[in-house]
Structures are given as C-alpha cells and as structure tokens.
Write a protein that holds these residues in place. Structure first.
Motif, PDB file in Angstrom:
ATOM      1  N   VAL A 275      27.321   8.069 -63.233  1.00 41.93           N
ATOM      2  CA  VAL A 275      27.595   9.060 -64.296  1.00 41.93           C
ATOM      3  C   VAL A 275      26.265   9.455 -64.915  1.00 41.93           C
ATOM      4  N   GLU A 276      25.928  10.753 -64.830  1.00 43.59           N
ATOM      5  CA  GLU A 276      24.632  11.242 -65.309  1.00 43.59           C
ATOM      6  C   GLU A 276      24.859  12.340 -66.344  1.00 43.59           C
ATOM      7  N   ARG A 277      23.787  12.649 -67.116  1.00 44.08           N
ATOM      8  CA  ARG A 277      23.880  13.769 -68.049  1.00 44.08           C
ATOM      9  C   ARG A 277      24.062  15.070 -67.263  1.00 44.08           C
ATOM     10  N   SER A 278      24.871  15.983 -67.811  1.00 45.14           N
ATOM     11  CA  SER A 278      24.939  17.322 -67.221  1.00 45.14           C
ATOM     12  C   SER A 278      24.045  18.258 -68.029  1.00 45.14           C
ATOM     13  N   SER A 279      23.370  19.185 -67.337  1.00 48.05           N
ATOM     14  CA  SER A 279      22.526  20.161 -68.047  1.00 48.05           C
ATOM     15  C   SER A 279      23.355  21.383 -68.475  1.00 48.05           C
ATOM     16  N   LEU A 280      24.648  21.379 -68.096  1.00 52.17           N
ATOM     17  CA  LEU A 280      25.474  22.560 -68.409  1.00 52.17           C
ATOM     18  C   LEU A 280      26.099  22.415 -69.802  1.00 52.17           C
TER      19      LEU A 280
END
Ligand SMILES: N[C@H](CCC[C@H](N)C(=O)O)C(=O)O
Length: 302
Positions: A50-55
């Motif tokens: 689970v990673e940060r989303s840039s959206l």
C-alpha cells in the motif's frame, strides 16, 4: 531492520500486506518469491504494498506481486482487503484505490468484514485480454488442449479485469486435474501475457462453481477477478443473468455486472489472519498478534 506486516485473505486467497505510505518498500522478485513460498517464507498467493497515491482524492495506490515475484495490475480479493483497511482507518463510507488497472471504489456492505468493490468495466476485445491473434468473438475462442479428436478442454471465453482470464465451461469440475492442465494453459502462446485459468460449472440458475489456476500463483482458494470474469462471460453468453454467485473453494463471491454503466461490482468476505514482524535482512519473521477475532468483539465474529 524489523518491519510490520499484516497477513490477510479474501476467501482464503491470501496476502502479505505492507504499509509503505510513510516508508517505501522495494523488494526484488527473488525476495518476494522466497517470502511467498509456504516452505521457505511467510507463504502467500500475492504480496500487496500500500503506497501513497499522487492523485487528488485517492486514498492509496495498491501494488500487486504474485508469489512468483511477477508484478500484476489487478487482484480482486486483495482490493477488498485493502478497501477494508482504508475504510476502517479513515471512518469514510467509501474509499478509492489506485491500481495499474485503474481506480477502484470500495464500500462496506453492512455485513461485518464483507466489502463491495467496483472493479470497473470488463475488457472484452481480443487485444485487450490480450491474445496473440485476432478473434472477433471472445465468448468462445479456438483453443484446446489434449488429443485433437478428443480435447480435454476447449473453446474458452476470455475476459480481462485488468488481468487476463480464460474460462472453460465444464459439466463436472471434479473430472479435471487443474494442477496439471492449469500451467499448460497459463503459458499457452495464445496468451502473450499469460492467463488466469478458470473451470466453471453451472450448479443452479446464476450459481456457478469455479476453480482457478492463477497466473504466477497456481491453485488458489479464491480469485476475485476470476469470479468477475466468469460472471461476465456467463452473462454475455446468456448462460446466466447479470447478477450471479460464484462458488469458489474458499467461499462465495456475489458479482453484479451492472446494466446502467457496465461496471462489475464484487462483494465478498475479508479476513485479517495475524499481524507480523519481519527482519528484512535475514527474512526471519514472527506473529505478534492474532487477527480478526482479536479485532472484533466475539459477538461480531460469528
Ligand atoms: N487472486 C487475485 C487475482 C490475482 C491474479 C494474478 N494471479 C494475475 O496474475 O493476474 C484476485 O482475487 O483477483
């Protein structure tokens, strides 16, 4: 360096889940395969990061690796599990998960541990599956295995849910050794990116029994995108309605191929098995806390 992880599953299709939103994690395919092995590692069908989303407005990015170390773009059961984690963490009524196959929305179903995910629209053209050659009608393509005059399996439907699926309609699912025919079909040259292979047997109106050989993971207890693919293939070939129950070895998944917008809505259980910690240098790991039964008061666990 010790790192926490969660062990989860969706109807037995199991995952190791890393939270890499504040501390990045990049494991090599070899390490993933060692961790995925039920002999040498923690053991899982897929590894989820689970990673940060840039959206804007998107809750997280979900990265998916099969237990063989291959990175893939869709995993339905994992999407339900990550959806549940994000819903519980945020208290929101809906969350959006970014994947390489698109943006997916998850909502709580109102039944404990049961999550509904909008898996988007199925891809049905030969070049979207993808197939190595053009087939006008992907409801039944020319593909068979076994003796030419008496094939073991033939003319599958093909559907992509962001990952390739081939569905073989059979009268008696027990008559097939999927562990034997699965790998032959997974790596058949007609599937340039491989394929997840489902055997599907109708057991009632809009009730389909399914077993799946997964690309990069082998036999699993459940496959969410596989359930979506079977339900869509059955509906588009008038073998079932637009809402069906897919009975997998690990349990049932309800699929609706929504008439209004063509989206596929998948609803099913999730489970937190345990919380663990691992030393990423030595790969030594241990359980530090039991899962769901510890997370919910006993009364809800029934
Ligand atoms: N178990 C997953 C599918 C993983 C598919 C993966 N094996 C692939 O290579 O596409 C699911 O619930 O959808």
């Amino acid at each position: 360096m010790r790192r926490p992880f969660l062990k989860m599953n969706g109807l037995g299709n199991d995952f190791v889940v890393w939270d890499a939103r504040s501390e990045k994690l990049a494991l090599t395919p070899d390490v993933i395969a060692r961790l995925g092995s039920r002999e040498t590692g923690i053991g899982f069908d897929q590894m989820i990061t689970v990673e940060r989303s840039s959206l804007p407005g998107v809750d997280a990015f979900m990265r998916i690796h099969n237990m063989d170390g291959s990175q893939v773009d869709a995993c339905g059961n994992a999407t339900r599990c990550i959806g549940r984690l994000l819903l519980e963490e945020s208290g929101k009524s809906a969350v959006t998960i970014q994947t390489n196959a698109g943006l997916l929305n998850a909502v709580a179903s109102g039944v404990p541990r049961t999550i509904s995910v909008d898996m988007g629209v199925p891809r049905l053209r030969w070049d979207q599956i993808p197939l190595a050659e053009e087939f006008a009608d992907t409801r039944a393509i020319e593909l068979q295995i076994g003796p030419i005059d008496d094939p073991i399996l033939h003319t599958p439907a093909v559907v992509s849910m962001g990952n390739p699926h081939a569905i073989f309609w059979v009268k008696d699912i027990e008559a097939y050794d999927l562990a034997k025919v699965g790998p032959l079909l997974e790596h058949h040259p007609i599937f340039p990116e491989g394929a997840n292979i489902s055997l599907a047997q109708f057991i009632g109106e809009n009730e389909i029994r399914v077993k799946v050989w997964e690309r990069g993971a082998g036999l699993t207890l459940a496959c969410g995108t596989g359930a979506c693919a079977v339900a869509v293939a059955a509906a588009r070939d008038n073998k079932a309605g637009r809402k069906s129950v897919i009975h997998l070895p690990g349990g049932p998944i309800t699929i609706e191929w929504r008439e209004s917008d063509g989206h596929v809505i998948m609803t099913g259980l999730t489970e937190v098995e345990f919380e663990g910690e691992i030393d990423l240098e030595t790969l030594a790991w241990e359980k530090v806390a039991e899962g769901d039964l510890a997370l919910e008061p006993a009364g809800d666990a029934a």
